[in-house]
Design a protein around this motif. Structure first.
Motif, PDB file in Angstrom:
ATOM      1  N   LEU A 195      32.007   1.621  57.552  1.00 29.53           N
ATOM      2  CA  LEU A 195      31.028   0.530  57.462  1.00 29.53           C
ATOM      3  C   LEU A 195      31.655  -0.757  56.919  1.00 29.53           C
ATOM      4  CD1 LEU A 195      28.098   2.592  55.903  1.00 29.53           C
ATOM      5  CD2 LEU A 195      28.375   1.948  58.302  1.00 29.53           C
ATOM      6  N   ALA A 196      32.971  -0.819  56.857  1.00 29.75           N
ATOM      7  CA  ALA A 196      33.659  -1.938  56.206  1.00 29.75           C
ATOM      8  C   ALA A 196      33.218  -3.293  56.741  1.00 29.75           C
ATOM      9  CB  ALA A 196      35.171  -1.780  56.340  1.00 29.75           C
ATOM     10  N   LYS A 204      26.492   3.767  47.901  1.00 28.56           N
ATOM     11  CA  LYS A 204      27.901   4.159  47.992  1.00 28.56           C
ATOM     12  C   LYS A 204      28.811   2.937  47.905  1.00 28.56           C
ATOM     13  CE  LYS A 204      26.638   8.001  50.993  1.00 28.56           C
ATOM     14  NZ  LYS A 204      26.704   8.523  52.371  1.00 28.56           N
ATOM     15  N   VAL A 205      28.410   1.850  48.539  1.00 30.98           N
ATOM     16  CA  VAL A 205      29.189   0.602  48.433  1.00 30.98           C
ATOM     17  C   VAL A 205      29.217   0.127  46.983  1.00 30.98           C
ATOM     18  CG1 VAL A 205      29.193  -1.861  49.057  1.00 30.98           C
ATOM     19  CG2 VAL A 205      28.869  -0.118  50.821  1.00 30.98           C
ATOM     20  N   SER A 206      28.093   0.250  46.293  1.00 32.89           N
ATOM     21  CA  SER A 206      28.047  -0.136  44.873  1.00 32.89           C
ATOM     22  C   SER A 206      29.009   0.709  44.050  1.00 32.89           C
ATOM     23  CB  SER A 206      26.624   0.003  44.328  1.00 32.89           C
ATOM     24  OG  SER A 206      25.748  -0.903  44.943  1.00 32.89           O
ATOM     25  N   LEU A 207      29.090   2.006  44.354  1.00 33.38           N
ATOM     26  CA  LEU A 207      30.021   2.882  43.647  1.00 33.38           C
ATOM     27  C   LEU A 207      31.470   2.431  43.883  1.00 33.38           C
ATOM     28  CD1 LEU A 207      28.534   6.445  44.280  1.00 33.38           C
ATOM     29  CD2 LEU A 207      29.002   5.436  42.045  1.00 33.38           C
ATOM     30  N   ALA A 208      31.799   2.158  45.147  1.00 34.12           N
ATOM     31  CA  ALA A 208      33.162   1.705  45.444  1.00 34.12           C
ATOM     32  C   ALA A 208      33.459   0.385  44.746  1.00 34.12           C
ATOM     33  CB  ALA A 208      33.343   1.566  46.959  1.00 34.12           C
ATOM     34  N   ALA A 220      40.511  -1.219  48.067  1.00 35.84           N
ATOM     35  CA  ALA A 220      39.083  -1.211  48.400  1.00 35.84           C
ATOM     36  C   ALA A 220      38.806  -0.242  49.545  1.00 35.84           C
ATOM     37  CB  ALA A 220      38.620  -2.620  48.766  1.00 35.84           C
ATOM     38  N   LEU A 221      39.670  -0.244  50.548  1.00 35.92           N
ATOM     39  CA  LEU A 221      39.474   0.663  51.680  1.00 35.92           C
ATOM     40  C   LEU A 221      39.653   2.118  51.252  1.00 35.92           C
ATOM     41  CD1 LEU A 221      41.238  -1.355  54.520  1.00 35.92           C
ATOM     42  CD2 LEU A 221      38.802  -0.762  54.391  1.00 35.92           C
ATOM     43  N   VAL A 257      32.759  -4.767  48.205  1.00 37.66           N
ATOM     44  CA  VAL A 257      33.567  -3.869  47.373  1.00 37.66           C
ATOM     45  C   VAL A 257      34.675  -4.649  46.686  1.00 37.66           C
ATOM     46  CG1 VAL A 257      35.169  -1.915  47.424  1.00 37.66           C
ATOM     47  CG2 VAL A 257      33.033  -1.813  48.726  1.00 37.66           C
ATOM     48  N   MET A 258      35.300  -5.572  47.378  1.00 38.87           N
ATOM     49  CA  MET A 258      36.430  -6.307  46.815  1.00 38.87           C
ATOM     50  C   MET A 258      36.017  -7.244  45.680  1.00 38.87           C
ATOM     51  SD  MET A 258      38.841  -7.045  50.148  1.00 38.87           S
ATOM     52  CE  MET A 258      40.094  -7.859  49.164  1.00 38.87           C
TER      53      MET A 258
END
Length: 257
Positions: A134-135, A149-153, A122-123, A100-101
């Motif tokens: 799931l971080a 969902k990670v791609s969206l974030a 990011a969090l 995400v970062m």
């Protein structure tokens, strides 16, 4: 200028084959627009034109600025794009938070290490899309829905004003499809982004999607309210297959002949 996107008579040809033919439409800032059509209709090509990955004839304007060729860096940061396929090596050792970062590198610079502020943001975004738990999980170990969902974030870390999504629920089961689409609607509502969503999920269209484009054979055959797009008659003509639609308890259902 209140348009995030404006296309005028846009066409794309490859090896003499027309992929888009004379497409014209606008997307208002903060609008949620759907794009539907059969395979080969030109939906993905349309998104690639907007991102600047596809050469075209005609006029493309983004945020009131006419574009030609490769998008400048400042403009690319205003556009979040999730393509239809995103291959991830399950053995690649990167955690979900780290993935995400990476979305902020365009703003902070590839050679500057993101700091505590970026990590906190990011969090927060992972909480928004319901993957904060799931971080520390390696991305390669996530399910398809979790990766989406990670791609969206990740794309939201860019702080875009326009979000382009190419079939984000492809290959997901029905329950996860609805969850992802609900998340996209929540992102649109909470962040006020303009959203262009390419989808095949006729029965799960978000309520926030009040307008739809229908593409067939590279041509725009409908541009108007969602209710007028998802009638049995119109969809049957679009897909060349008998389709009926009906609503029950506030949900839309699709019946194939």
């Amino acid at each position: 200028m209140n348009h995030a996107v404006e296309l005028r008579d846009v066409s794309v040809r490859k090896r003499g084959v027309p992929l888009l033919q004379g497409i014209s439409f606008t997307v208002g800032r903060g609008e949620f627009l759907g794009v539907l059509g059969p395979n080969g209709a030109g939906k993905s090509t349309l998104l690639r034109v907007l991102v600047g990955f596809e050469r075209c004839q005609g006029e493309v304007s983004l945020f009131g600025i006419r574009q030609a060729g490769r998008r400048p860096r400042a403009l690319r940061l205003r556009i979040g794009y999730i393509p239809q396929t995103l291959e991830i090596d399950p053995a690649f050792p990167i955690r979900a938070l780290e993935a995400v970062m990476t979305g902020c590198y365009g703003r902070v610079g590839a050679f500057r290490r993101p700091g505590g502020e970026e990590r906190r943001r990011a969090l927060r975004l992972m909480e928004l899309v319901r993957v904060a738990h799931l971080a520390d999980r390696p991305v390669g170990q996530l399910s398809g829905g979790e990766r989406q969902k990670v791609s969206l974030a990740r794309v939201l870390m860019q702080q875009p004003e326009l979000l382009l999504l190419d079939e984000p629920t492809a290959s997901l089961d029905v329950a996860v499809q609805k969850e992802v689409l609900d998340l996209i609607a929540a992102i649109h509502r909470e962040l006020g982004l303009a959203v262009v969503l390419v989808t095949h999920d006729l029965g799960l269209l978000p309520r926030a999607m009040e307008r739809i484009l229908l593409l067939k054979d590279g041509r725009l055959v409908y541009d108007g309210p969602t209710a007028g797009a998802v009638t049995g008659e119109r969809l049957s003509g679009l897909y060349d297959y008998a389709i009926e639609t009906f609503e029950q308890n506030g949900r839309r259902y699709i019946s194939y002949g």
